[in-house]
Scaffold this active site. Structure first.
Site, short mmCIF file in Angstrom:
data_model
loop_
_atom_site.label_atom_id
_atom_site.label_comp_id
_atom_site.label_asym_id
_atom_site.label_seq_id
_atom_site.Cartn_x
_atom_site.Cartn_y
_atom_site.Cartn_z
N CYS A 338 0.80 -1.21 0.00
CA CYS A 338 0.00 0.00 0.00
C CYS A 338 0.84 1.27 0.00
CB CYS A 338 -0.84 -0.05 1.27
SG CYS A 338 -1.82 1.37 1.50
N ASP A 371 -7.28 -5.27 9.37
CA ASP A 371 -6.92 -5.55 7.97
C ASP A 371 -5.71 -4.74 7.54
OD1 ASP A 371 -6.91 -5.96 5.21
OD2 ASP A 371 -8.43 -4.41 4.87
N GLY A 395 -0.77 -10.21 2.20
CA GLY A 395 0.60 -10.66 1.95
C GLY A 395 0.96 -11.99 2.61
N ARG A 419 -0.15 -8.20 -5.72
CA ARG A 419 -0.30 -6.79 -6.08
C ARG A 419 -1.46 -6.15 -5.33
NH1 ARG A 419 -2.64 -7.54 -12.27
NH2 ARG A 419 -4.81 -7.98 -11.69
N GLY A 420 -1.30 -4.84 -5.10
CA GLY A 420 -2.37 -4.08 -4.47
C GLY A 420 -3.52 -3.93 -5.45
N GLY A 422 -5.12 -1.38 -5.72
CA GLY A 422 -5.01 0.00 -6.20
C GLY A 422 -3.72 0.20 -6.98
N ARG A 440 -13.07 0.64 -5.54
CA ARG A 440 -12.24 0.77 -4.35
C ARG A 440 -11.21 1.90 -4.50
NH1 ARG A 440 -10.63 -2.10 0.51
NH2 ARG A 440 -8.51 -1.51 1.00
N GLN A 452 -2.59 3.61 -5.60
CA GLN A 452 -2.49 3.59 -4.13
C GLN A 452 -1.82 2.30 -3.67
OE1 GLN A 452 -5.69 4.92 -1.57
NE2 GLN A 452 -6.75 5.81 -3.32
P1 IMP Z 1 -1.34 -6.98 3.85
O1 IMP Z 1 -1.98 -8.14 4.56
O2 IMP Z 1 -0.43 -6.19 4.72
O3 IMP Z 1 -0.65 -7.43 2.59
O4 IMP Z 1 -2.53 -5.98 3.45
C1 IMP Z 1 -3.65 -6.40 2.74
C2 IMP Z 1 -4.69 -5.28 2.73
O5 IMP Z 1 -4.19 -4.13 2.05
C3 IMP Z 1 -5.96 -5.61 1.99
O6 IMP Z 1 -6.82 -6.43 2.72
C4 IMP Z 1 -6.54 -4.23 1.71
O7 IMP Z 1 -7.23 -3.68 2.80
C5 IMP Z 1 -5.30 -3.40 1.52
N1 IMP Z 1 -5.03 -3.16 0.11
C6 IMP Z 1 -5.18 -3.97 -0.95
N2 IMP Z 1 -4.76 -3.40 -2.08
C7 IMP Z 1 -4.33 -2.17 -1.75
C8 IMP Z 1 -3.77 -1.08 -2.48
O8 IMP Z 1 -3.54 -1.15 -3.68
N3 IMP Z 1 -3.50 0.04 -1.76
C9 IMP Z 1 -3.73 0.13 -0.43
N4 IMP Z 1 -4.20 -0.87 0.30
C10 IMP Z 1 -4.51 -2.01 -0.35
#
Ligand code: IMP
Length: 526
Positions: A338, A371, A395, A419-420, A422, A440, A452
């Site tokens: 993110c 989250d 992740g 990948r995000g 966003g 989103r 994003q």
């Molecule tokens: P992680 O578990 O730290 O990898 O975060 C996953 C979370 O990041 C997801 O469940 C979303 O809430 C958020 N997310 C997903 N895609 C994006 C993005 O492109 N930008 C910002 N937040 C994102």
């Protein structure tokens, strides 16, 4: 100072503690006082140990996902197109959590993924590769090479659901030189079948006795429903924690939608496929669009559970609770892919966000999901201690066997894309697919995409059938160290100040990691 001299009375040490001494560490309110300390995240603090007087295996990890859905484990997979499709959702539910299927696809594709989860029966192959009687021997041989197996059920239609007319196996085609011959000429028609509804134990028994490689499961009309395979017999584990609905005994399934008008049509299809919980997917949940769609969902599908978000403040939380959500999703800018905080200047450190939102939402009985930013078991424990009921992972689950996408190699490492939603890559896929859900990270009509998130890769993590049990056991051990027998206990004892915390300076954080080794290998589980 105590008026009593305890120096010769060691047996009174705990009595002294309870009568005269202050409790060690900080209560959660003092720890999370952001006016004096600023925003905190998981690495900034530790939970102080309690007393161990029970085995770790006794710790219950049961937790609420929403007002009406309780899971045996607090694990949720994120609605991202590199994390959750049907395979991930099936395995998350089998292992006691739940998967939320992403919406970067057409409504029909998403509904089909939900359907696959809902009709999944453990041990049965519900989507076998099926052929028609007019397929040729050459085609079957080519399919054998492609799929790595050579037994295919043959139905009149060439599809699952068609009338079963035979099975073609390697023995039928091995020495058959004419690759133009039709399957109907070579297939085995002397079949042992079982009727739909049979359980796994009885199915496996018939399969063993029949000495065949496959047992087709058919309905009363002889149409193919699923298949049992001898090679899978060993793999048909029992899943005692599986998340199932009480009535249908089907696995629970979640899916995400956006907040656009067309998302209503999408949701109708998802509900028709059997959806249990919908996540309204928005990076900033406090919008008139989300409030309006939440109200519409509650009015249209009163039995469907709705998770709103994302939120990080009490004000956002109040809006969505008032709109009628059954659960909340917390986090803005903390995800591993993110760049929201960098680009939008909006967001909140995740520990502070989880504490404030959960503290507020608990007054209204609305369970919350932490989250983003969860990197290890310790982070989960801290999120749960700050009031979350469940933890959503992106992740952590990307790069597993069950996540979508093919593995590829780079510099000798086996990787998958993560990948995000966003990221430019994900948004471009959305914008070229008019039916994908878009809201989103950008609005319809946006001419310039503002990213994003980023697109990257993660290392092969193996199957979640090993990884989730590792998280489960790790959480149980952590709760044992803290001295609580359940996640409810954990939240209650944090709330009443019994569980204490310590703030961590940067050098304390350094000390808490592996340090001063020439080299080491970090193996997390066997
Ligand atoms: P992680 O578990 O730290 O990898 O975060 C996953 C979370 O990041 C997801 O469940 C979303 O809430 C958020 N997310 C997903 N895609 C994006 C993005 O492109 N930008 C910002 N937040 C994102």
């Amino acid at each position: 100072m105590s008026p009593v001299d305890y120096s010769n009375n060691c047996s009174k040490a705990t009595q002294f503690l309870s009568e005269y001494a202050e409790k060690d560490g900080l209560d959660v309110r003092s720890l999370m006082d952001s006016k004096t300390r600023g925003g905190l995240t998981y690495n900034d603090f530790l939970v102080l140990p309690g007393k161990i007087n029970f085995p770790a295996s006794q710790v219950s990890l049961e937790s609420k996902l929403t007002k009406k859905i309780t899971l045996k484990t607090p694990f949720v997979s994120s609605p991202m197109d590199t994390v959750t499709e049907s395979t991930m959702a099936i395995h998350m539910a089998l292992l006691g959590g739940i998967g939320i299927i992403h919406h970067n696809c057409t409504p029909d594709e998403q509904a089909e993924m939900v359907r696959q989860v809902k009709k999944y029966e453990n041990g049965f192959i519900n989507d076998p590769v099926v052929i028609g009687p007019d397929a040729t021997v050459g085609e079957v041989k080519a399919m054998g090479q492609k799929f790595g197996f050579t037994s295919f059920p043959v139905t009149e239609t060439g599809k699952i659901g068609g009338k079963l007319v035979g099975i073609v196996t390697s023995r039928d085609i091995q020495f058959h030189d004419n690759s133009e011959s039709k399957v109907s000429e070579v297939m085995t028609t002397d079949l042992v079948t079982a009727e739909h509804g049979i359980d796994l134990t009885n199915g496996n028994e018939i399969l063993t006795k029949s000495k065949k490689g496959k047992l087709p499961i058919v309905d009363k009309q002889g149409n193919l429903v699923s298949l049992l395979s001898r090679t899978d017999l060993q793999k048909n584990f029992d899943y005692p924690n599986a998340s199932k609905s009480f009535q249908s005994k089907q696995l629970l399934c979640g899916a995400a939608i956006g907040t656009l008008e067309q998302d209503k049509e999408r949701l109708i299809k998802l509900v028709d496929a059997g959806l249990d919980v919908v996540v309204v997917d928005s990076s900033q949940g406090n919008s008139i669009f989300q409030i309006s769609i939440v109200k519409w969902i509650k009015a249209t599908f009163p039995d469907l559970q709705v998770i709103g978000g994302n939120v990080v403040t009490r004000e956002q939380t109040a809006s969505l609770i008032e709109a009628g959500v059954d659960g909340l999703r917390i986090g803005m800018g903390s995800g591993s892919i993110c760049i929201t905080q960098e680009v939008m200047a909006c967001g909140r450190p995740q520990g502070t966000a989880v504490y404030n939102v959960c503290e507020f939402a608990s007054k209204f009985g609305v369970p919350c999901m932490a989250d983003g930013g969860i990197q290890n078991i310790g982070h989960m424990v801290k999120a749960l201690a700050l009031g979350a009921s469940t933890c959503m992972m992106g992740g952590m689950l990307a790069g597993t066997t069950e996540s979508p996408g093919e593995y590829f190699f780079s510099e000798g490492k086996r990787l998958k894309t993560y990948r995000g939603m966003g990221s430019i890559e994900a948004m471009q896929q959305t914008s070229t697919n008019a039916n994908a859900s878009t809201s989103r990270y950008f609005s319809e009509g946006d001419k310039v995409l503002v990213a994003q998130g980023v697109s990257g890769s993660v290392i092969d993590k193996g199957s979640i059938t090993k990884f989730i049990p590792y998280l489960y056991n790790g959480l149980q051990h952590s709760c044992q160290d803290i001295g609580v027998r359940s996640l409810d206990d954990l939240r209650e004892s944090v709330g009443n100040g019994e569980i204490r915390f310590e703030f961590r300076t940067p050098s304390a954080q350094f000390e808490g990691g592996v340090h001063n080794l020439y080299s080491y290998e970090k193996r997390l589980h066997n």
